[in-house]
Structure formats: structure tokens, C-alpha cells
Design a protein around this motif. Structure first.
Motif, PDB file in Angstrom:
ATOM      1  N   ARG A  28      26.158 107.452  40.574  1.00  0.00           N
ATOM      2  CA  ARG A  28      24.939 106.725  40.929  1.00  0.00           C
ATOM      3  C   ARG A  28      25.207 105.777  42.100  1.00  0.00           C
ATOM      4  N   LYS A  29      26.322 105.067  42.045  1.00  0.00           N
ATOM      5  CA  LYS A  29      26.670 104.145  43.132  1.00  0.00           C
ATOM      6  C   LYS A  29      26.829 104.913  44.436  1.00  0.00           C
ATOM      7  N   LYS A  30      27.474 106.082  44.372  1.00  0.00           N
ATOM      8  CA  LYS A  30      27.641 106.906  45.575  1.00  0.00           C
ATOM      9  C   LYS A  30      26.289 107.337  46.140  1.00  0.00           C
ATOM     10  N   SER A  31      25.362 107.709  45.243  1.00  0.00           N
ATOM     11  CA  SER A  31      24.035 108.135  45.688  1.00  0.00           C
ATOM     12  C   SER A  31      23.275 106.996  46.355  1.00  0.00           C
ATOM     13  N   ILE A  32      23.361 105.810  45.778  1.00  0.00           N
ATOM     14  CA  ILE A  32      22.679 104.653  46.363  1.00  0.00           C
ATOM     15  C   ILE A  32      23.198 104.387  47.774  1.00  0.00           C
ATOM     16  N   LYS A  33      24.519 104.430  47.941  1.00  0.00           N
ATOM     17  CA  LYS A  33      25.107 104.196  49.267  1.00  0.00           C
ATOM     18  C   LYS A  33      24.725 105.324  50.232  1.00  0.00           C
ATOM     19  N   LYS A  34      24.661 106.556  49.706  1.00  0.00           N
ATOM     20  CA  LYS A  34      24.281 107.696  50.555  1.00  0.00           C
ATOM     21  C   LYS A  34      22.857 107.542  51.066  1.00  0.00           C
ATOM     22  N   PHE A  35      21.926 107.160  50.180  1.00  0.00           N
ATOM     23  CA  PHE A  35      20.536 107.007  50.607  1.00  0.00           C
ATOM     24  C   PHE A  35      20.385 105.839  51.580  1.00  0.00           C
ATOM     25  N   GLU A  36      21.157 104.791  51.369  1.00  0.00           N
ATOM     26  CA  GLU A  36      21.117 103.667  52.305  1.00  0.00           C
ATOM     27  C   GLU A  36      21.569 104.111  53.689  1.00  0.00           C
ATOM     28  N   LYS A  37      22.634 104.904  53.735  1.00  0.00           N
ATOM     29  CA  LYS A  37      23.136 105.403  55.030  1.00  0.00           C
ATOM     30  C   LYS A  37      22.127 106.345  55.685  1.00  0.00           C
ATOM     31  N   LEU A  38      21.528 107.232  54.891  1.00  0.00           N
ATOM     32  CA  LEU A  38      20.508 108.122  55.445  1.00  0.00           C
ATOM     33  C   LEU A  38      19.354 107.323  56.038  1.00  0.00           C
ATOM     34  N   SER A  39      18.935 106.289  55.346  1.00  0.00           N
ATOM     35  CA  SER A  39      17.846 105.450  55.834  1.00  0.00           C
ATOM     36  C   SER A  39      18.220 104.791  57.159  1.00  0.00           C
ATOM     37  N   ARG A  40      19.442 104.273  57.212  1.00  0.00           N
ATOM     38  CA  ARG A  40      19.901 103.592  58.429  1.00  0.00           C
ATOM     39  C   ARG A  40      20.055 104.574  59.586  1.00  0.00           C
ATOM     40  N   ASP A  41      20.631 105.749  59.313  1.00  0.00           N
ATOM     41  CA  ASP A  41      20.905 106.717  60.381  1.00  0.00           C
ATOM     42  C   ASP A  41      19.633 107.361  60.933  1.00  0.00           C
ATOM     43  N   PHE A  42      18.630 107.553  60.071  1.00  0.00           N
ATOM     44  CA  PHE A  42      17.436 108.301  60.489  1.00  0.00           C
ATOM     45  C   PHE A  42      16.154 107.467  60.454  1.00  0.00           C
ATOM     46  N   ASP A  43      16.292 106.147  60.228  1.00  0.00           N
ATOM     47  CA  ASP A  43      15.118 105.272  60.118  1.00  0.00           C
ATOM     48  C   ASP A  43      14.127 105.862  59.115  1.00  0.00           C
ATOM     49  N   GLN A  44      14.644 106.227  57.938  1.00  0.00           N
ATOM     50  CA  GLN A  44      13.870 106.979  56.958  1.00  0.00           C
ATOM     51  C   GLN A  44      13.782 106.227  55.632  1.00  0.00           C
ATOM     52  N   SER A  45      12.564 106.101  55.111  1.00  0.00           N
ATOM     53  CA  SER A  45      12.383 105.488  53.789  1.00  0.00           C
ATOM     54  C   SER A  45      12.873 106.451  52.715  1.00  0.00           C
ATOM     55  N   GLN A  46      13.653 105.926  51.764  1.00  0.00           N
ATOM     56  CA  GLN A  46      14.210 106.743  50.689  1.00  0.00           C
ATOM     57  C   GLN A  46      13.559 106.334  49.365  1.00  0.00           C
ATOM     58  N   ILE A  47      12.915 107.292  48.717  1.00  0.00           N
ATOM     59  CA  ILE A  47      12.113 107.012  47.522  1.00  0.00           C
ATOM     60  C   ILE A  47      12.766 107.665  46.310  1.00  0.00           C
ATOM     61  N   PHE A  48      12.808 106.963  45.184  1.00  0.00           N
ATOM     62  CA  PHE A  48      13.308 107.567  43.954  1.00  0.00           C
ATOM     63  C   PHE A  48      12.690 106.893  42.742  1.00  0.00           C
ATOM     64  N   ILE A  49      12.922 107.513  41.578  1.00  0.00           N
ATOM     65  CA  ILE A  49      12.354 107.016  40.332  1.00  0.00           C
ATOM     66  C   ILE A  49      13.450 106.938  39.281  1.00  0.00           C
ATOM     67  N   GLU A  50      13.106 106.317  38.157  1.00  0.00           N
ATOM     68  CA  GLU A  50      14.033 106.201  37.036  1.00  0.00           C
ATOM     69  C   GLU A  50      13.247 106.298  35.738  1.00  0.00           C
ATOM     70  N   THR A  51      13.925 106.712  34.666  1.00  0.00           N
ATOM     71  CA  THR A  51      13.302 106.665  33.349  1.00  0.00           C
ATOM     72  C   THR A  51      12.924 105.215  33.066  1.00  0.00           C
ATOM     73  N   PRO A  52      11.665 104.939  32.663  1.00  0.00           N
ATOM     74  CA  PRO A  52      11.193 103.548  32.585  1.00  0.00           C
ATOM     75  C   PRO A  52      12.079 102.583  31.801  1.00  0.00           C
ATOM     76  N   TYR A  53      12.748 103.033  30.743  1.00  0.00           N
ATOM     77  CA  TYR A  53      13.569 102.091  29.974  1.00  0.00           C
ATOM     78  C   TYR A  53      14.885 101.749  30.684  1.00  0.00           C
ATOM     79  N   ARG A  54      15.176 102.431  31.814  1.00  0.00           N
ATOM     80  CA  ARG A  54      16.382 102.096  32.582  1.00  0.00           C
ATOM     81  C   ARG A  54      16.061 101.411  33.909  1.00  0.00           C
ATOM     82  N   ASN A  55      14.798 101.043  34.117  1.00  0.00           N
ATOM     83  CA  ASN A  55      14.397 100.437  35.392  1.00  0.00           C
ATOM     84  C   ASN A  55      15.161  99.159  35.713  1.00  0.00           C
TER      85      ASN A  55
END
Length: 240
Positions: free
Chosen positions: A157-184
Motif C-alpha cells: 500500500r505504501k508503495k502504491s501511494i508513493k507511485k501515484f504521487e509520482k505519477l501525479s507529479r510527473d504527468f500533472d495528473q489527479s489520482q483517484i482511489f477508494i477504500e472500504t468505508p470501515y478502513r477510511n
């Protein structure tokens, strides 16, 4: 009632509310008209689908409804049979548990089969929590990606968060995701801990409901704020 005089029936994608709203407060009248004309449905949960149909059209005959259930337990090989009514001249409607069918939703499998079989697919207007969150976020709506759920395992999960942050920075792209509500709440804590202090995070919670909460702030600002997201449907968007 919904027979189309010998022609092939159509597949209607019928949006629902995102919570316990009065349907016609957030849905156009065309949804009510469509439901009143269709008796064949593909749904995620029969009980909630019948409740929704009754709420939006109280005079609709419940015994007349023909309902097939599509969820993670449905055997893939029987999916094409759900569209058999179309070849008998009947229209079929797909109803999601919340929001728009086919978006983060198993209905996409039926839509794909409909295209293969030459059945016309008719999407109807309704609320999508993903798009409503992006609209209200103030983040980049020209370039964005919906990534579904993050991995459950902490390291991945930590790797994915860092990956999406890098994608956003590299491509000026908003990264959207969801979670099971009890883990929000746990996810928000992980975002705050993992992302850079200047990265923007939008939290869009209980969209269209009276308890709606939407805010976009830097990670460093979220560190000073307490917000309770437990068991509340939430969309997360990050932009670096």
C-alpha cells in the motif's frame, strides 16, 4: 410491458442514488420513466434494487419484475443469459448498488457482452461519486486516473501511494482511489504519513447527502485536522 414489438431490446444503464436520498432530488425524471417501462433487471442486490424501484415508482408492480443478480459470486458463464430477454423483444435495465452502472461496478461485464451481441446500450444520466468528487476538488480535471482500491498489505500500500504521487507529479495528473468505508480513517492516516507535505489531498465524503463533506488541503494541513470518515463512502484524490 417493456416489449419492443419484435425488435431487439435495449440495455439501459440506470443510475441510483449515492445514499438514502429521495431519488428525484438527485436523479432526473427520465430514470422514473425508464423504470416504469422496464420489467427485466440485472442488479447487485435484489433487496436494495426492489427498494429503489419501489421508492422511485411506488405503483410499479413488484411481482412483475424479473431480476438476475450480478455480483462477485455470479458464475461468469451465465452472464450472457441475463440478456436473453433482449432477443425476445424486451428492454433490460442494469441497476448498481450506488451511482452509475459500469463504473467501479460489475455491470461493465454485462455491457461488454451486450456490445458483442449487437444490443444497443443506453447510458442514463445520474450521479457518479468519482466525477462529483473530481468536480468539487479543484484538482486537475483535464488529466486524471481512477485506480480503484489500494493494496491491503501495508508495504504494498505504501508503495502504491508513493507511485501515484509520482505519477501525479510527473504527468500533472489527479489520482483517484477508494477504500472500504470501515478502513477510511486508517487510509487517511497512511496518506498523511506517506505523502510529501505539499501534496494536495481531496477528501469527498457522503457526496449528495446532508452530511456531505468535501475539502482539498495540503498534507501538512490535514495533519492538524481531525475528520471522522468511518463507514462513510469516501473518494480520495491526490495531486502532487
Amino acid at each position: 410491458m417493456d416489449q419492443t414489438m419484435g425488435n431487439i431490446g435495449k440495455l439501459y444503464l440506470i443510475p441510483t442514488t449515492l445514499g438514502d436520498n429521495e431519488p428525484l432530488e438527485v436523479l432526473p425524471i427520465s430514470i422514473k420513466r425508464t423504470i416504469e417501462q422496464i420489467d427485466h433487471y440485472i442488479v447487485e442486490n435484489e433487496k436494495t434494487a426492489r427498494h429503489f424501484i419501489k421508492k422511485i415508482s411506488s405503483k410499479k408492480s413488484q411481482p412483475s419484475l424479473h431480476i438476475n443478480v450480478l455480483n462477485k459470486f455470479t458464475e461468469p458463464e451465465i452472464l450472457p443469459t441475463f440478456l436473453d430477454p433482449c432477443f425476445e423483444g424486451y428492454n433490460v435495465g442494469i441497476i448498481s448498488e450506488a451511482g452509475c452502472p459500469g463504473i467501479a461496478d460489475p455491470g461493465a461485464d454485462i455491457v461488454s457482452i451486450a456490445h458483442q451481441k449487437g444490443i444497443q446500450v443506453v447510458p442514463l444520466v445520474g450521479p457518479s461519486s468519482i466525477l462529483l468528487a473530481l468536480m468539487a476538488s479543484g484538482l486537475n480535471g483535464q488529466s486524471f486516473a481512477f485506480n480503484g482500491y489500494l493494496p491491503i498489505e501495508a508495504g504494498e500500500r505504501k508503495k502504491s501511494i508513493k507511485k501515484f504521487e509520482k505519477l501525479s507529479r510527473d504527468f500533472d495528473q489527479s489520482q483517484i482511489f477508494i477504500e472500504t468505508p470501515y478502513r477510511n480513517d486508517k487510509l487517511l492516516a497512511e496518506l498523511i504519513k506517506t505523502l510529501s507535505p505539499q501534496t494536495l489531498v481531496c477528501i469527498a465524503c457522503d457526496i449528495t447527502l446532508p452530511t456531505e463533506y468535501i475539502a482539498t488541503k495540503k498534507v501538512m494541513d490535514w495533519q492538524r485536522i481531525s475528520v471522522d470518515l468511518h463507514k462513510r463512502p469516501t473518494i480520495f484524490i491526490i495531486h502532487s
